[in-house]
Write a protein that holds these residues in place. Structure first.
Motif, mmCIF file in Angstrom:
data_model
loop_
_atom_site.group_PDB
_atom_site.id
_atom_site.type_symbol
_atom_site.label_atom_id
_atom_site.label_comp_id
_atom_site.label_asym_id
_atom_site.label_seq_id
_atom_site.Cartn_x
_atom_site.Cartn_y
_atom_site.Cartn_z
ATOM 1 N N GLN A 191 -48.803 -52.319 -32.652
ATOM 2 C CA GLN A 191 -47.491 -52.846 -32.295
ATOM 3 C C GLN A 191 -46.441 -51.745 -32.252
ATOM 4 O OE1 GLN A 191 -46.568 -55.820 -35.183
ATOM 5 N NE2 GLN A 191 -47.606 -57.426 -34.035
ATOM 6 N N VAL A 192 -46.535 -50.791 -33.161
ATOM 7 C CA VAL A 192 -45.588 -49.689 -33.205
ATOM 8 C C VAL A 192 -46.369 -48.388 -33.172
ATOM 9 C CG1 VAL A 192 -43.806 -48.507 -34.514
ATOM 10 C CG2 VAL A 192 -43.868 -51.010 -34.463
ATOM 11 N N GLN A 193 -45.950 -47.509 -32.297
ATOM 12 C CA GLN A 193 -46.584 -46.198 -32.197
ATOM 13 C C GLN A 193 -45.541 -45.142 -32.563
ATOM 14 O OE1 GLN A 193 -46.654 -48.306 -29.228
ATOM 15 N NE2 GLN A 193 -48.349 -49.307 -30.283
ATOM 16 N N VAL A 194 -45.983 -44.188 -33.353
ATOM 17 C CA VAL A 194 -45.137 -43.059 -33.739
ATOM 18 C C VAL A 194 -45.887 -41.796 -33.350
ATOM 19 C CG1 VAL A 194 -43.994 -41.852 -35.625
ATOM 20 C CG2 VAL A 194 -44.123 -44.359 -35.640
ATOM 21 N N VAL A 195 -45.303 -41.023 -32.465
ATOM 22 C CA VAL A 195 -45.999 -39.861 -31.916
ATOM 23 C C VAL A 195 -45.148 -38.609 -32.110
ATOM 24 C CG1 VAL A 195 -47.013 -38.843 -29.865
ATOM 25 C CG2 VAL A 195 -47.168 -41.316 -30.225
ATOM 26 N N GLU A 196 -45.754 -37.616 -32.741
ATOM 27 C CA GLU A 196 -45.076 -36.340 -32.948
ATOM 28 C C GLU A 196 -45.514 -35.339 -31.888
ATOM 29 O OE1 GLU A 196 -46.306 -37.657 -37.268
ATOM 30 O OE2 GLU A 196 -47.282 -37.498 -35.311
ATOM 31 N N SER A 197 -44.662 -34.361 -31.671
ATOM 32 C CA SER A 197 -44.995 -33.262 -30.774
ATOM 33 C C SER A 197 -44.209 -32.035 -31.195
ATOM 34 C CB SER A 197 -44.684 -33.628 -29.316
ATOM 35 O OG SER A 197 -43.305 -33.892 -29.152
ATOM 36 N N GLY A 198 -44.638 -30.898 -30.700
ATOM 37 C CA GLY A 198 -43.883 -29.674 -30.926
ATOM 38 C C GLY A 198 -44.482 -28.717 -31.922
ATOM 39 N N GLY A 199 -45.576 -29.070 -32.550
ATOM 40 C CA GLY A 199 -46.186 -28.148 -33.486
ATOM 41 C C GLY A 199 -46.889 -27.015 -32.760
ATOM 42 N N GLY A 200 -47.412 -26.093 -33.552
ATOM 43 C CA GLY A 200 -48.138 -24.983 -32.964
ATOM 44 C C GLY A 200 -48.092 -23.766 -33.854
ATOM 45 N N LEU A 201 -48.415 -22.642 -33.260
ATOM 46 C CA LEU A 201 -48.426 -21.365 -33.976
ATOM 47 C C LEU A 201 -47.094 -20.660 -33.762
ATOM 48 C CD1 LEU A 201 -49.940 -19.137 -35.546
ATOM 49 C CD2 LEU A 201 -50.781 -18.311 -33.334
ATOM 50 N N VAL A 202 -46.488 -20.255 -34.845
ATOM 51 C CA VAL A 202 -45.184 -19.596 -34.803
ATOM 52 C C VAL A 202 -45.244 -18.354 -35.690
ATOM 53 C CG1 VAL A 202 -42.702 -19.850 -35.156
ATOM 54 C CG2 VAL A 202 -44.083 -21.846 -34.558
ATOM 55 N N GLN A 203 -44.609 -17.302 -35.259
ATOM 56 C CA GLN A 203 -44.565 -16.089 -36.070
ATOM 57 C C GLN A 203 -43.542 -16.227 -37.189
ATOM 58 O OE1 GLN A 203 -43.913 -12.670 -33.557
ATOM 59 N NE2 GLN A 203 -46.081 -12.531 -33.060
ATOM 60 N N PRO A 204 -43.777 -15.561 -38.296
ATOM 61 C CA PRO A 204 -42.785 -15.584 -39.377
ATOM 62 C C PRO A 204 -41.418 -15.150 -38.863
ATOM 63 C CG PRO A 204 -44.813 -14.610 -40.148
ATOM 64 C CD PRO A 204 -44.973 -14.797 -38.665
ATOM 65 N N GLY A 205 -40.415 -15.892 -39.303
ATOM 66 C CA GLY A 205 -39.065 -15.640 -38.830
ATOM 67 C C GLY A 205 -38.703 -16.387 -37.577
ATOM 68 N N ALA A 217 -38.714 -49.328 -39.535
ATOM 69 C CA ALA A 217 -38.305 -50.101 -38.367
ATOM 70 C C ALA A 217 -38.354 -51.593 -38.641
ATOM 71 C CB ALA A 217 -39.206 -49.771 -37.182
ATOM 72 N N GLY A 218 -37.487 -52.289 -37.971
ATOM 73 C CA GLY A 218 -37.495 -53.737 -38.024
ATOM 74 C C GLY A 218 -38.390 -54.256 -36.917
ATOM 75 N N VAL A 219 -39.446 -54.945 -37.314
ATOM 76 C CA VAL A 219 -40.413 -55.490 -36.374
ATOM 77 C C VAL A 219 -40.725 -56.923 -36.801
ATOM 78 C CG1 VAL A 219 -42.733 -55.292 -35.409
ATOM 79 C CG2 VAL A 219 -41.414 -53.214 -35.952
ATOM 80 N N ASN A 220 -40.573 -57.866 -35.887
ATOM 81 C CA ASN A 220 -40.876 -59.269 -36.190
ATOM 82 C C ASN A 220 -40.177 -59.744 -37.461
ATOM 83 O OD1 ASN A 220 -42.559 -59.410 -33.929
ATOM 84 N ND2 ASN A 220 -44.350 -58.774 -35.112
ATOM 85 N N LEU A 221 -38.922 -59.428 -37.584
ATOM 86 C CA LEU A 221 -38.064 -59.851 -38.695
ATOM 87 C C LEU A 221 -38.463 -59.214 -40.018
ATOM 88 C CD1 LEU A 221 -37.634 -63.649 -37.863
ATOM 89 C CD2 LEU A 221 -36.202 -61.711 -37.190
ATOM 90 N N ARG A 222 -39.291 -58.182 -39.974
ATOM 91 C CA ARG A 222 -39.678 -57.482 -41.188
ATOM 92 C C ARG A 222 -39.342 -56.009 -41.058
ATOM 93 N NH1 ARG A 222 -45.458 -59.879 -43.363
ATOM 94 N NH2 ARG A 222 -44.755 -62.029 -43.627
ATOM 95 N N ARG A 223 -39.130 -55.396 -42.194
ATOM 96 C CA ARG A 223 -38.807 -53.978 -42.244
ATOM 97 C C ARG A 223 -40.026 -53.261 -42.792
ATOM 98 N NH1 ARG A 223 -32.962 -51.977 -44.380
ATOM 99 N NH2 ARG A 223 -33.409 -49.769 -44.685
ATOM 100 N N ASN A 224 -40.612 -52.379 -41.988
ATOM 101 C CA ASN A 224 -41.848 -51.701 -42.375
ATOM 102 C C ASN A 224 -41.728 -50.200 -42.143
ATOM 103 O OD1 ASN A 224 -43.371 -54.116 -42.985
ATOM 104 N ND2 ASN A 224 -43.441 -54.482 -40.790
ATOM 105 N N ASP A 225 -42.601 -49.451 -42.827
ATOM 106 C CA ASP A 225 -42.711 -48.014 -42.618
ATOM 107 C C ASP A 225 -43.852 -47.738 -41.651
ATOM 108 O OD1 ASP A 225 -42.085 -46.990 -46.070
ATOM 109 O OD2 ASP A 225 -40.816 -47.922 -44.549
ATOM 110 N N TYR A 226 -43.607 -46.828 -40.745
ATOM 111 C CA TYR A 226 -44.633 -46.425 -39.787
ATOM 112 C C TYR A 226 -44.733 -44.903 -39.790
ATOM 113 C CZ TYR A 226 -44.083 -51.205 -38.180
ATOM 114 O OH TYR A 226 -44.017 -52.571 -38.125
ATOM 115 N N TRP A 227 -45.941 -44.422 -39.671
ATOM 116 C CA TRP A 227 -46.198 -42.990 -39.719
ATOM 117 C C TRP A 227 -46.912 -42.518 -38.467
ATOM 118 C CZ3 TRP A 227 -44.816 -39.728 -43.768
ATOM 119 C CH2 TRP A 227 -44.315 -40.361 -44.910
ATOM 120 N N GLY A 228 -46.613 -41.273 -38.097
ATOM 121 C CA GLY A 228 -47.355 -40.669 -37.014
ATOM 122 C C GLY A 228 -48.631 -40.029 -37.527
ATOM 123 N N GLN A 229 -49.409 -39.486 -36.612
ATOM 124 C CA GLN A 229 -50.685 -38.857 -36.959
ATOM 125 C C GLN A 229 -50.506 -37.436 -37.471
ATOM 126 O OE1 GLN A 229 -53.841 -40.360 -36.894
ATOM 127 N NE2 GLN A 229 -52.505 -42.131 -36.731
#
Length: 119
Positions: A1-15, A99-111
């Protein structure tokens, strides 16, 4: 019912810097708190930053002064900008949405999205 999708990770140099983005979609009536946690290998998941619907922010000491969290209520998105990255910032970063979904307040997490800080 609810999808949580992250993006933007990867390899980064120090600093270096990066932006993590997260989008929540589905049968959402309203989003409340949104934020980011991270989990490094062998460690517990820890808070990075949160933001309320009204824009109030909270930062963990681990990123205070180096991170900025922002959100777009109309799009149900939350971003995390981080700079001056350190090898100890290496972790899987998870987005969460209250998020409020179907009159309920729930926590949703991405992968999760992997961030690796290394030269």
């Amino acid at each position: 019912q609810v999808q949580v999708v992250e993006s933007g990770g990867g390899l980064v140099q120090p600093g270096g810097s990066l932006r993590l983005s997260c989008a929540a979609s589905g049968s959402i009536f309203i989003t409340y708190d949104m934020g980011w946690y991270r989990q490094a290998p062998g460690k517990q998941r820890e808070l990075v930053a949160t933001i309320t619907r009204g824009g109030e922010t909270t930062y963990a000491n681990i990123v205070k002064g180096r991170g900025t969290i922002s959100r777009d209520n109309a799009k149900n998105t939350v971003d995390l900008d981080m700079n001056s990255l350190k090898p100890e910032d290496t972790a899987v970063y998870y987005c969460y949405v209250v998020a409020g979904v179907n009159l309920r307040r729930n926590d949703y997490w991405g992968q999760g999205t992997q961030v690796t800080v290394s030269s």
